[in-house]
Motif scaffolding. Structure first.
Motif, mmCIF file in Angstrom:
data_model
loop_
_atom_site.group_PDB
_atom_site.id
_atom_site.type_symbol
_atom_site.label_atom_id
_atom_site.label_comp_id
_atom_site.label_asym_id
_atom_site.label_seq_id
_atom_site.Cartn_x
_atom_site.Cartn_y
_atom_site.Cartn_z
ATOM 1 N N ARG A 156 0.832 -1.208 0.000
ATOM 2 C CA ARG A 156 0.000 0.000 0.000
ATOM 3 C C ARG A 156 0.862 1.251 0.000
ATOM 4 O O ARG A 156 0.522 2.244 -0.660
ATOM 5 N N LEU A 157 1.962 1.212 0.722
ATOM 6 C CA LEU A 157 2.854 2.373 0.751
ATOM 7 C C LEU A 157 3.481 2.635 -0.611
ATOM 8 O O LEU A 157 3.691 3.795 -0.993
ATOM 9 N N GLU A 158 3.780 1.580 -1.333
ATOM 10 C CA GLU A 158 4.481 1.734 -2.602
ATOM 11 C C GLU A 158 3.512 1.800 -3.778
ATOM 12 O O GLU A 158 3.391 2.819 -4.449
ATOM 13 N N THR A 159 2.784 0.713 -4.026
ATOM 14 C CA THR A 159 1.961 0.607 -5.233
ATOM 15 C C THR A 159 0.756 1.537 -5.200
ATOM 16 O O THR A 159 0.469 2.254 -6.170
ATOM 17 N N ASP A 160 0.032 1.542 -4.079
ATOM 18 C CA ASP A 160 -1.216 2.302 -4.035
ATOM 19 C C ASP A 160 -0.983 3.812 -4.064
ATOM 20 O O ASP A 160 -1.739 4.547 -4.706
ATOM 21 N N THR A 161 0.042 4.291 -3.371
ATOM 22 C CA THR A 161 0.310 5.735 -3.399
ATOM 23 C C THR A 161 0.741 6.179 -4.789
ATOM 24 O O THR A 161 0.337 7.242 -5.267
ATOM 25 N N ARG A 162 1.549 5.348 -5.450
ATOM 26 C CA ARG A 162 1.975 5.704 -6.807
ATOM 27 C C ARG A 162 0.790 5.721 -7.758
ATOM 28 O O ARG A 162 0.669 6.603 -8.608
ATOM 29 N N SER A 163 -0.106 4.726 -7.629
ATOM 30 C CA SER A 163 -1.280 4.680 -8.510
ATOM 31 C C SER A 163 -2.200 5.873 -8.276
ATOM 32 O O SER A 163 -2.816 6.387 -9.215
ATOM 33 N N THR A 164 -2.294 6.323 -7.031
ATOM 34 C CA THR A 164 -3.172 7.455 -6.719
ATOM 35 C C THR A 164 -2.705 8.732 -7.390
ATOM 36 O O THR A 164 -3.509 9.485 -7.956
ATOM 37 N N THR A 165 -1.402 8.988 -7.367
ATOM 38 C CA THR A 165 -0.901 10.248 -7.924
ATOM 39 C C THR A 165 -0.892 10.256 -9.445
ATOM 40 O O THR A 165 -0.738 11.327 -10.044
ATOM 41 N N THR A 166 -1.066 9.101 -10.079
ATOM 42 C CA THR A 166 -1.182 9.128 -11.547
ATOM 43 C C THR A 166 -2.470 9.823 -11.970
ATOM 44 O O THR A 166 -2.631 10.171 -13.146
#
Length: 615
Positions: A156-166
């Motif tokens: 969640r710290l890595e994948t989900d935060t990156r996906s959110t900012t796209t």
């Protein structure tokens, strides 16, 4: 796309874009500039077609935008730039084509600048989101981490935060700009031929139909895919962190089978998500082909009926394709938002977690008198552990906590460190309720040696100084000497610079324990808490660790959870726990006469010692 999901995404993007609002404003301006340049392309194409097809410069169009249409777009351009006649149509076409290319290249440059600006904002916003989420998670209570899988939190710290900012790229690049181009192109089409707009409206409806059919499944499958990614991260992490157990039990094949099943499930979910997500492309392509054919047929009907000029016919096809392309991009963006919403919802769920142990407003800088527990009762999710426990730890005392397994010794240590708050009763230091104190300032009064000495994948020096930024090398070496660690450290090839590996795997259990003792005392805390620090060690390692313990607790307030009589017998007071209650408090001789539980523990240890002596 639910309202709640959009509010969540808006809250996250708003919170993390706000520090960069000048850049965000510039990005929006750049995006609209690219939109303006895109809108200029058909404006330039119109006079090119007029000259190429022999229409020349037509009469001045009606004033204002109300009379603007594809029929007079070329004439509007010529009169706007002050051209009333073109002597050489071919030269005019060449000049206009060069201008068309220049606008196209300029638009490409602006698009690239928009991408770089978006990347600049997105990476910083994503890093800030990760930093804040990491800080938020560190501030949660210990109970949260006992319920969570570490691999999932990492995912969640890595994948989900990156996906959110796209989402920034989607919003700035398409959602804000495509509607403007669709409105401009649509206006030109409507003004030219209301009949031909039927095809454009049909295109919009068909694209909306494609989007409506796949948006909910994509949102659901995106969330499912993120969950399986987290599960995979957890499985990999557990396998590698437990590699000694895996190999010692010959469980490599078992682990591989478990992973294979998980990968099969991951493949199934990924294919399902990919099938829905990428079925959109051929579906939209089919819609576009159908609509283009419809536009071509209707435009040909109007041309043959004499209601369209030839140049207008080609321009209508050009603008029709452009509006269809923008409709497709807008639909794609809407679909992509489903993945972004799924990721942002998972991020928001973590931000919504609140610590059960909350900080107080006061700080504490020292320990002067005593720690006290008064009628403390505690349970783990309604499973009782401690029942009305009361005792004191006076400054300078060595207090031992003893009792059979499961009697609540380690739970008491967690309460003393305020990892948890009691369900009832109070824990105080110098008469101050721990709930009124800031946790970080209170815990810095302690040096803790846990039952399992966990070290960071860093040098021995960094491990001893962990969390204490201003500790000197001299203090580190002094702590290592006291902890019986300096000798073995000096024998290592890199000495204190030796990297110990994940969880200290490159050191033996006794070596890890001695480094942990050095870490606990390097900052000279006023209180030491040792949780069965010699358990699971061989005799020689236990002897060295026990020597270190005896040395560090002398003259220092110490709470020792012990199972060895050598430590217990020298304690100022011994607290005997049985089934979550205090059975007796006293010194060794007193308890031998008054505490059945203590007597039983002693008999078991003496029997064990005699059995070992026979061998």
């Amino acid at each position: 796309m639910t309202n709640r999901g959009m509010r969540t995404l808006g809250w996250l993007l708003g919170r993390y874009m706000r520090p960069y609002w000048p850049k965000v404003a510039l990005l929006i301006g750049v995006s609209y500039t690219a939109t303006l340049l895109a809108g200029l392309l058909p404006v330039l194409m119109a006079p090119i077609l007029d000259l190429a097809l022999g229409r020349g410069v037509q009469a001045a169009p009606p004033a204002g935008l109300g009379g603007l249409s594809l029929n007079n777009l070329g004439a509007t351009f010529f009169h706007a730039v002050g051209i009333e006649r073109v002597a050489s149509p071919f030269k005019g076409v060449v000049v206009l084509c060069l201008l068309y290319v220049a606008v196209g290249w300029l638009k490409a440059g602006v698009d690239f600048a928009s991408y770089i600006l978006t990347l600049w904002i997105r990476t910083r916003a994503g890093a800030a989101m990760q930093r804040d989420l990491f800080q938020h998670l560190l501030g949660l209570s210990m109970g949260f981490f006992t319920r969570q899988r570490t691999g999932e939190l990492v995912s969640r710290l890595e994948t989900d935060t990156r996906s959110t900012t796209t989402g920034l790229e989607t919003i700035a690049g398409t959602v804000l700009t495509a509607p403007l181009l669709i409105a401009f192109y649509g206006y030109l089409l409507v003004r030219t031929s209301p009949l031909l707009v039927i095809a454009a409206v049909g295109a919009a409806l068909l694209h909306w139909g494609v989007t409506s059919a796949i948006r909910n499944p994509i949102h659901r499958f995106a969330a499912s895919q993120l969950e399986i990614f987290a599960e995979l991260a957890t499985r990999f992490q557990e396998a590698f962190l437990s590699i000694r157990v895996v190999k010692s039990l010959g469980a490599e094949a078992f682990e591989f089978k478990r992973l294979a099943r998980l990968l099969d499930e991951s493949l199934r979910r990924h294919l399902r998500f990919g099938a829905y997500k990428h079925a959109e492309d051929p579906a939209r392509a089919a819609v576009n082909v159908f609509v283009e054919a419809a536009i071509l047929s209707l435009a040909a009907w109007e041309l043959l009926a004499g209601r369209l000029a030839v140049s207008t016919f080609f321009l209508f096809l050009y603008v029709g394709r452009a509006v269809i392309a923008q409709l497709g991009l807008l639909g794609n963006a809407y679909t992509q938002m489903q993945t972004i919403l799924a990721a942002s919802t998972r991020v928001e769920q973590l931000f919504a977690q609140q610590p059960r142990v909350r900080d107080g407003a006061e700080t504490i800088n020292g320990f002067r008198d005593r720690l006290a527990l008064l009628d403390v009762t505690f349970d783990y999710d309604d499973e009782p552990v401690l029942d009305r426990v009361s005792f004191e730890i006076v400054r300078g005392e060595i207090v031992a906590l003893v009792g059979p397994s499961g009697s609540g010794k380690s739970t008491l240590a967690d309460l003393l460190l305020r990892f948890y708050d009691p369900r009832s009763g109070t824990v105080t230091i110098d008469g101050r309720d721990l709930r009124t104190l800031r946790q970080d300032s209170y815990r810095r009064l302690f040096g803790v040696v846990p039952q399992e000495a966990l070290l960071m994948n860093a040098s021995i020096r960094d491990n001893i100084a962990y969390g204490r930024e201003h500790v000197t090398d001299a203090a580190i070496e002094q702590a290592a000497r006291i902890a019986n660690a300096h000798e073995f450290i000096s024998e290592l090839a890199d000495g204190y610079a030796t990297v110990v590996g994940d969880r200290g795997v490159r050191l033996s259990g006794g070596q890890r324990q001695r480094v942990a003792i050095a870490r606990a005392i390097v900052a000279q805390p006023p209180i030491l808490l040792l949780d069965e620090a010699t358990s699971a060690l061989d005799s020689e390692s236990e002897r060295l660790v026990q020597q270190a313990i005896d040395r560090v607790i002398t003259g220092r307030t110490s709470v020792v959870i012990a199972h060895r009589l050598s430590t217990v017998m020298h304690a100022d007071r011994i607290v005997v726990l049985h089934r979550g209650r205090v059975e007796a408090i006293g010194r060794h001789a007193e308890l031998m006469a008054a505490s059945p539980t203590y007597q039983q523990l002693c008999r078991l240890q003496f029997a064990e010692a005699e059995a070992l002596g026979r061998y």
